[in-house]
Design a protein around this motif. Structure first.
Motif, short mmCIF file in Angstrom:
data_model
loop_
_atom_site.label_atom_id
_atom_site.label_comp_id
_atom_site.label_asym_id
_atom_site.label_seq_id
_atom_site.Cartn_x
_atom_site.Cartn_y
_atom_site.Cartn_z
N ASP A 136 -167.55 13.43 33.60
CA ASP A 136 -167.02 12.07 33.55
C ASP A 136 -167.77 11.20 32.56
N LEU A 137 -169.08 11.40 32.45
CA LEU A 137 -169.86 10.61 31.49
C LEU A 137 -169.38 10.89 30.07
N SER A 138 -169.14 12.15 29.75
CA SER A 138 -168.66 12.48 28.40
C SER A 138 -167.25 11.93 28.19
N GLN A 139 -166.44 11.90 29.26
CA GLN A 139 -165.11 11.30 29.15
C GLN A 139 -165.22 9.82 28.78
N SER A 140 -166.10 9.11 29.48
CA SER A 140 -166.22 7.66 29.24
C SER A 140 -166.77 7.35 27.86
N LEU A 141 -167.47 8.31 27.27
CA LEU A 141 -168.00 8.13 25.91
C LEU A 141 -166.99 8.53 24.84
N GLY A 142 -165.89 9.14 25.26
CA GLY A 142 -164.87 9.55 24.31
C GLY A 142 -165.05 10.96 23.77
N PHE A 143 -165.93 11.74 24.40
CA PHE A 143 -166.19 13.11 23.95
C PHE A 143 -166.10 14.05 25.16
N PRO A 144 -164.90 14.21 25.73
CA PRO A 144 -164.77 14.95 26.99
C PRO A 144 -165.32 16.37 26.93
N ARG A 145 -166.29 16.61 27.83
CA ARG A 145 -166.93 17.92 28.00
C ARG A 145 -167.55 18.46 26.71
N GLN A 146 -167.86 17.59 25.79
CA GLN A 146 -168.61 17.97 24.59
C GLN A 146 -170.08 17.68 24.86
N TYR A 147 -170.69 18.54 25.67
CA TYR A 147 -172.02 18.27 26.20
C TYR A 147 -173.11 18.27 25.13
N ALA A 148 -172.85 18.92 24.01
CA ALA A 148 -173.85 18.95 22.94
C ALA A 148 -173.70 17.79 21.97
N HIS A 149 -172.70 16.94 22.18
CA HIS A 149 -172.50 15.82 21.26
C HIS A 149 -173.69 14.87 21.34
N PRO A 150 -174.17 14.37 20.19
CA PRO A 150 -175.36 13.51 20.19
C PRO A 150 -175.25 12.29 21.10
N GLU A 207 -185.48 13.46 56.56
CA GLU A 207 -185.00 14.76 56.08
C GLU A 207 -183.65 14.66 55.37
N LEU A 208 -183.15 13.45 55.20
CA LEU A 208 -181.87 13.25 54.53
C LEU A 208 -182.08 12.81 53.08
N ILE A 209 -181.24 13.32 52.20
CA ILE A 209 -181.29 12.93 50.79
C ILE A 209 -180.00 12.21 50.43
N VAL A 210 -180.15 11.05 49.82
CA VAL A 210 -179.02 10.34 49.22
C VAL A 210 -179.07 10.60 47.72
N ILE A 211 -178.05 11.26 47.21
CA ILE A 211 -177.96 11.54 45.78
C ILE A 211 -176.81 10.71 45.22
N ILE A 212 -177.11 9.88 44.23
CA ILE A 212 -176.05 9.12 43.59
C ILE A 212 -175.76 9.74 42.22
N GLN A 213 -174.49 9.70 41.84
CA GLN A 213 -174.12 10.25 40.54
C GLN A 213 -173.95 9.13 39.51
N CYS A 214 -174.57 9.31 38.37
CA CYS A 214 -174.41 8.42 37.23
C CYS A 214 -173.46 9.12 36.27
N GLU A 215 -172.24 8.61 36.16
CA GLU A 215 -171.23 9.33 35.37
C GLU A 215 -170.23 8.41 34.69
N SER A 216 -170.72 7.22 34.31
CA SER A 216 -169.87 6.29 33.56
C SER A 216 -170.77 5.37 32.75
N MET A 217 -170.18 4.70 31.78
CA MET A 217 -170.95 3.73 31.01
C MET A 217 -171.37 2.56 31.90
N HIS A 218 -170.54 2.24 32.88
CA HIS A 218 -170.88 1.17 33.83
C HIS A 218 -172.15 1.55 34.60
N GLY A 219 -172.16 2.74 35.15
CA GLY A 219 -173.33 3.20 35.89
C GLY A 219 -174.54 3.35 35.01
N LEU A 220 -174.33 3.83 33.80
CA LEU A 220 -175.43 4.00 32.86
C LEU A 220 -176.10 2.66 32.56
#
Length: 287
Positions: A211-225, A176-189
């Protein structure tokens, strides 16, 4: 007698073939009361960027319970399943945060910034009790300390019933337990395929858009290609391994696309803002 149906509503949604709906929240009594009747399957008490306050978490868990709901549903499960996001990044391998939260009775842990298979292994191991090497699904070998008194009381089970259910899904189908991992960096990707190939017991991958958008150089620009391309890669990798993937910023304006792209853990704005959830339920035909 042990509960014969799912205690974890998020797992129940996935096993029924539909996405699960959730939101982040503060661990305080008033917020917990509001979430207790909200149209979510789960709530993640946010303690990565908020203080890691175990007493506040325990209070929030208690206020999340609604006696009338429990009586009417004839189920021990809270109507909205509580999880917690812990402070430690994956590289810190800090097991104590998970132990403290699980011992209070949460049904899962969200681990931020998981970057490789070793970090993911630690995340899963931290949520499992030790067992003999001859046991089924021994790996990842559990390292959770044994102190479940508050947890089994919160779940409404005996101690032995709790032990039988307090394992990670889907590695243990009865867990009944869920382990959720976050992918939020180029390293994790870059390591996500290796993570999901090598580490069993991961219940969901939640994208950390900020954090993923930060690591890509487009902080919080979620619509960026480039941000969109990276997120698409996470979705495709998770689908390859049949692991649910979560989107953390679902709104009424993007929910149709999010559902169509195959996200199975849909996180919207906090309580009082149900537009995205209502729209998603309508799209999916979920009551």
């Amino acid at each position: 007698m042990a509960e014969t149906v799912r205690l974890n509503n998020i797992i129940r949604a996935w096993e029924a073939g539909r996405p699960a709906f959730a939101s982040f929240a503060h661990a305080d009594p008033q917020t917990a009361i509001e979430f207790s009747t909200a149209p979510y399957d789960g709530v993640i008490f946010e303690m990565e960027h908020n203080p890691f306050d175990v007493q506040a978490l325990q209070d929030g868990l208690q206020y999340l319970l609604n006696r009338k709901q429990i009586f009417t549903a004839a189920s021990l499960a809270p109507a909205v399943t509580p999880l917690v996001r812990v402070p430690a990044n994956g590289v810190e391998r800090n097991q104590s945060f998970a132990k403290q939260a699980l011992d209070r009775g949460v049904y899962g842990v969200v681990w931020p910034h998981i970057g490789d298979a070793e970090q993911a292994y630690n995340a899963v191991a931290s949520c499992r009790y030790s067992r003999p090497k001859t046991a089924d699904a021994y790996e990842p070998a559990g390292v959770r300390g044994d102190g479940p008194t508050s947890a089994f009381r919160y779940w409404g089970l005996t101690q032995q019933e709790y032990y039988a259910k307090a394992d990670v899904w889907p590695l243990n189908p009865n867990g009944e337990l869920i382990v959720i991992i976050q992918c939020e960096s180029m390293h994790g990707l870059g390591n996500l395929d290796d993570i999901l190939k090598r580490v069993p017991g991961i219940g969901c991958v939640l994208i950390g858009e900020g954090d993923l958008s930060q690591s890509l150089g487009f902080p919080r620009q979620y619509a960026h290609p480039q941000v969109k391309e990276a997120m698409d890669h996470v979705v495709a990798t998770c689908q390859k391994y049949k692991v649910p993937v979560g989107h953390p910023h679902v709104t009424a304006s993007n929910v149709e696309r999010v559902v169509a792209e195959g996200y199975r853990f849909i996180m919207s704005a906090p309580v009082r803002s149900y537009g995205a959830i209502e729209k998603a339920r309508a799209i999916l035909g979920v009551k």
